[in-house]
Design an enzyme around this catalytic site. Structure first.
Site, mmCIF file in Angstrom:
data_model
loop_
_atom_site.group_PDB
_atom_site.id
_atom_site.type_symbol
_atom_site.label_atom_id
_atom_site.label_comp_id
_atom_site.label_asym_id
_atom_site.label_seq_id
_atom_site.Cartn_x
_atom_site.Cartn_y
_atom_site.Cartn_z
ATOM 1 N N HIS A 77 0.848 -1.204 0.000
ATOM 2 C CA HIS A 77 0.000 0.000 0.000
ATOM 3 C C HIS A 77 0.876 1.244 0.000
ATOM 4 C CE1 HIS A 77 -3.738 2.116 1.970
ATOM 5 N NE2 HIS A 77 -3.037 2.969 1.224
ATOM 6 N N HIS A 129 1.568 5.193 -2.343
ATOM 7 C CA HIS A 129 1.095 6.126 -3.375
ATOM 8 C C HIS A 129 2.309 6.643 -4.136
ATOM 9 C CE1 HIS A 129 -3.009 6.252 -1.657
ATOM 10 N NE2 HIS A 129 -2.375 6.073 -0.513
ATOM 11 N N ARG A 178 1.897 8.246 -7.096
ATOM 12 C CA ARG A 178 1.380 9.501 -7.671
ATOM 13 C C ARG A 178 1.474 9.642 -9.178
ATOM 14 N NH1 ARG A 178 -1.400 10.340 -3.158
ATOM 15 N NH2 ARG A 178 -0.298 11.346 -1.468
ATOM 16 N N HIS A 185 -10.541 0.972 2.102
ATOM 17 C CA HIS A 185 -10.204 2.077 3.007
ATOM 18 C C HIS A 185 -11.493 2.296 3.804
ATOM 19 C CE1 HIS A 185 -9.153 6.648 3.146
ATOM 20 N NE2 HIS A 185 -10.416 6.595 3.497
ATOM 21 N N HIS A 221 -4.940 -0.106 6.401
ATOM 22 C CA HIS A 221 -4.550 0.743 7.547
ATOM 23 C C HIS A 221 -5.486 0.769 8.760
ATOM 24 C CE1 HIS A 221 -7.152 3.367 5.130
ATOM 25 N NE2 HIS A 221 -6.193 3.782 4.335
ATOM 26 N N ASP A 277 1.440 2.889 3.501
ATOM 27 C CA ASP A 277 0.534 3.973 3.080
ATOM 28 C C ASP A 277 1.355 5.240 2.817
ATOM 29 O OD1 ASP A 277 -1.679 5.412 2.360
ATOM 30 O OD2 ASP A 277 -2.499 5.599 4.383
ATOM 31 N N HIS A 295 3.466 14.352 -0.276
ATOM 32 C CA HIS A 295 2.791 15.575 -0.732
ATOM 33 C C HIS A 295 3.818 16.674 -0.936
ATOM 34 C CE1 HIS A 295 -1.341 14.264 -0.402
ATOM 35 N NE2 HIS A 295 -1.101 13.773 0.791
HETATM 36 C C1 NCD Z 1 -3.727 9.193 1.080
HETATM 37 C C2 NCD Z 1 -3.159 9.982 -0.107
HETATM 38 O O1 NCD Z 1 -2.565 11.047 0.127
HETATM 39 O O2 NCD Z 1 -3.321 9.518 -1.226
HETATM 40 N N1 NCD Z 1 -3.529 9.941 2.291
HETATM 41 C C3 NCD Z 1 -3.434 9.438 3.531
HETATM 42 O O3 NCD Z 1 -3.419 10.210 4.492
HETATM 43 N N2 NCD Z 1 -3.341 8.147 3.730
HETATM 44 C C4 NCD Z 1 -5.162 8.910 0.788
HETATM 45 C C5 NCD Z 1 -5.962 8.436 1.945
HETATM 46 O O4 NCD Z 1 -5.920 7.220 2.257
HETATM 47 O O5 NCD Z 1 -6.674 9.239 2.544
#
Ligand code: NCD
Length: 451
Positions: free
Chosen positions: A66, A68, A70, A185, A238, A324, A328
């Site tokens: 899991h 991201h 992007r 989720h 999660h 997870d 950002h």
């Molecule tokens: C995730 C994201 O930024 O894609 N963010 C997070 O806090 N885990 C998406 C999500 O699961 O809310």
């Protein structure tokens, strides 16, 4: 760098799938594990590249089910190139990337694009996860069979739940035929509303809207009943609450086909971190309060929740650790707590955080390695077993780490574009030194470790 042969000698080989935890050597030949045990001089050609792993742990590379990455669409947050470099630095040799991209991974063309980018840019394995619903909009099922044929390893609308119960029922029914899990989720929006952190006294003190534990548990209970109804493959993303562990344990006892993951941050830090002072109670908010790097979905919860999650993981009720990893860009976090994006950049701190459970005596090292290798492979299915073992003939996906090395978290050193971590400036104990994929060294903390 590529080489036909590589000898890793004198390391503490921890291979939980085969119950191995002993000092040993590993010979890698042509990208695969060739020998584990005593490697005699006659099979080692002169000049064979050698890593002396004395005092270090050698284990299968970690599998993250899991994260991201992007790409496509949010390359300013992360790319497959930077995300896989971050993964390698964190000891991960396989990353499963979530489909909340733009466009979302809801058809074979997007899966193909990710595969191409992976071939061109990735330094560790990347396995795409497909959407459950078209456009992640929750209204109609995505073409799950097309996605499965294109090679997705799971289905999820992560970032959002599969809200419609009948769509979740259908998805679970298909998952049973396809043999691919649905990762939900679990968040009941009507309960979570505009919450930005865990509901509780900290949220009240800070005047921030809270998300109750029931937002997670209500949807989880629904999903468990739907898995029971359909016989589908349910994976719960999660987990964060003590009640979630109770629900999971009961479901397991009834024989429901359900697996679950927990993130390093939910195992190690609490909602008190939103008050500042890194969770050390000072009677109120510090000047460091409202640090948006502590804003994550699902939210950081209480110390009691953390304890129960650790128990669930140690016991094996929770199958695995997943990061997870949610990178950002700065501006998404340099705003008020209410406005900030949810998410923590985790890949590069995951091992150091998780090892706290070993250093505090709550879990054995081999159990922790199991939850980062065999556990995630079990969620994904038998095709992943070969990536979770150091068995002769399997691909040489290996991590070498020093469980006792201390280092200070400095996000400016992250390979990830996401510098968003509440661990900035903290000291972690446990450092990845070398990561190997298919016999190639893809990350080395110290070039001198190779002779
Ligand atoms: C995730 C994201 O930024 O894609 N963010 C997070 O806090 N885990 C998406 C999500 O699961 O809310």
């Amino acid at each position: 760098m590529s080489s036909d042969l590589l000898l890793i000698k004198n390391g503490r080989v921890v291979d939980p799938g085969r119950n191995i935890d002993q000092v040993s050597s590993i010979l890698v030949r042509d990208g695969r594990i060739s020998v584990v045990g005593e490697v005699t001089a006659d099979v080692i050609p002169e000049g064979c590249p050698t890593i002396d792993a004395a005092g270090l742990v050698v284990s299968p590379g970690f599998i993250d089910i899991h994260c991201h990455l992007r790409e496509p669409g949010f390359e300013y947050k992360e790319t497959i190139a930077t995300g896989t470099k971050a993964g390698a630095r964190g000891g991960f040799t396989s990353l499963c990337c979530m489909p909340n991209t733009e466009p979302p991974i809801d058809n074979a063309a997007v899966v193909d694009l990710i595969r191409r980018r992976t071939r061109e840019d990735a330094i560790v394995r990347v396995h795409p996860i497909g959407c459950v619903t078209k456009g992640r909009k929750g209204k109609a099922l995505a073409e799950m069979e097309e996605l499965a044929s294109a090679g997705v390893v799971a289905f999820s609308d992560d970032g959002d739940p599969v809200y419609d119960s009948n769509i979740m029922r259908l998805a679970l029914t298909y998952s049973a035929d396809l043999g691919i899990p649905i990762t939900n989720h679990c968040e009941d929006h009507s309960l979570a509303k505009n919450g930005v952190m865990a509901e509780g006294w900290v949220a009240t003190r800070l005047g921030l809207p809270g998300i109750p534990a029931a937002a997670e548990e209500a949807m989880m209970a629904r999903d468990i009943s739907l898995a029971e109804l359909t016989g589908g493959r349910l994976h719960l993303a999660h987990l964060t609450t003590a009640g979630a562990v109770v629900l999971l344990r009961q479901a397991r006892e009834r024989g429901v086909n359900v697996t679950a993951e927990v993130c390093p941050h939910h195992l190690t830090i609490t909602d008190k971190w939103v008050l500042g002072n890194m969770g050390v109670e000072s009677g109120g908010a510090s000047t460091q309060a409202y640090d948006t790097s502590t804003k994550v979905y699902p939210p950081l919860r209480s110390g009691r929740d953390v304890e129960v999650l650790i128990e669930g993981l140690a016991e094996g009720v929770i199958d695995c650790i997943a990061t997870d990893h949610a990178p950002h860009e700065l501006v998404s976090k340099q705003v008020t707590f209410n406005e900030a994006a949810f998410g923590i950049s985790v890949l590069e701190t995951a091992l150091g955080s998780s090892l706290q459970l070993v250093h505090s005596g709550k879990m054995s090292l081999s159990a922790l390695v199991e939850r980062l290798t065999v556990g995630p492979a079990r969620v994904l299915g038998p095709a992943f077993n070969e990536f979770a073992a150091l068995e002769p003939g399997t691909p040489a996906d290996i991590v070498i780490f020093d469980p006792d090395a201390e280092w200070e978290v400095d996000p400016s050193e992250f390979e990830s574009k996401g510098k968003n971590t509440p661990l900035r400036g903290t000291t972690l104990k446990g450092k990845v030194l070398t990561t190997i994929v298919d016999g190639e060294i893809v990350y080395s903390a110290s070039p001198r470790s190779k002779s």
